[in-house]
Scaffold this motif. Structure first.
Motif: not given
Length: 49
Positions: A39-42, A44
């Motif tokens: 998973w990665g960071e969105p 935003l």
């Protein structure tokens, strides 16, 4: 009721769902990568309109 029945015989509706949707569902493109999923960071800031 008879009037509606006679008029509804002349209705033309596109096929639903489209052939493209049926094809994509029946033969999905699946990534064959063997790398483990992470998973990665969105981003935003990209989501704001």
């Amino acid at each position: 009721m008879d009037k509606h029945r006679n008029v509804s015989k002349n209705w033309h509706t596109p096929s639903f769902p489209s052939e493209a949707v049926i094809s994509a569902y029946s033969y999905p493109y699946v990534d064959k990568s063997t790398e483990p999923f992470t998973w990665g960071e969105p981003a935003l800031h990209s989501l704001h309109s």
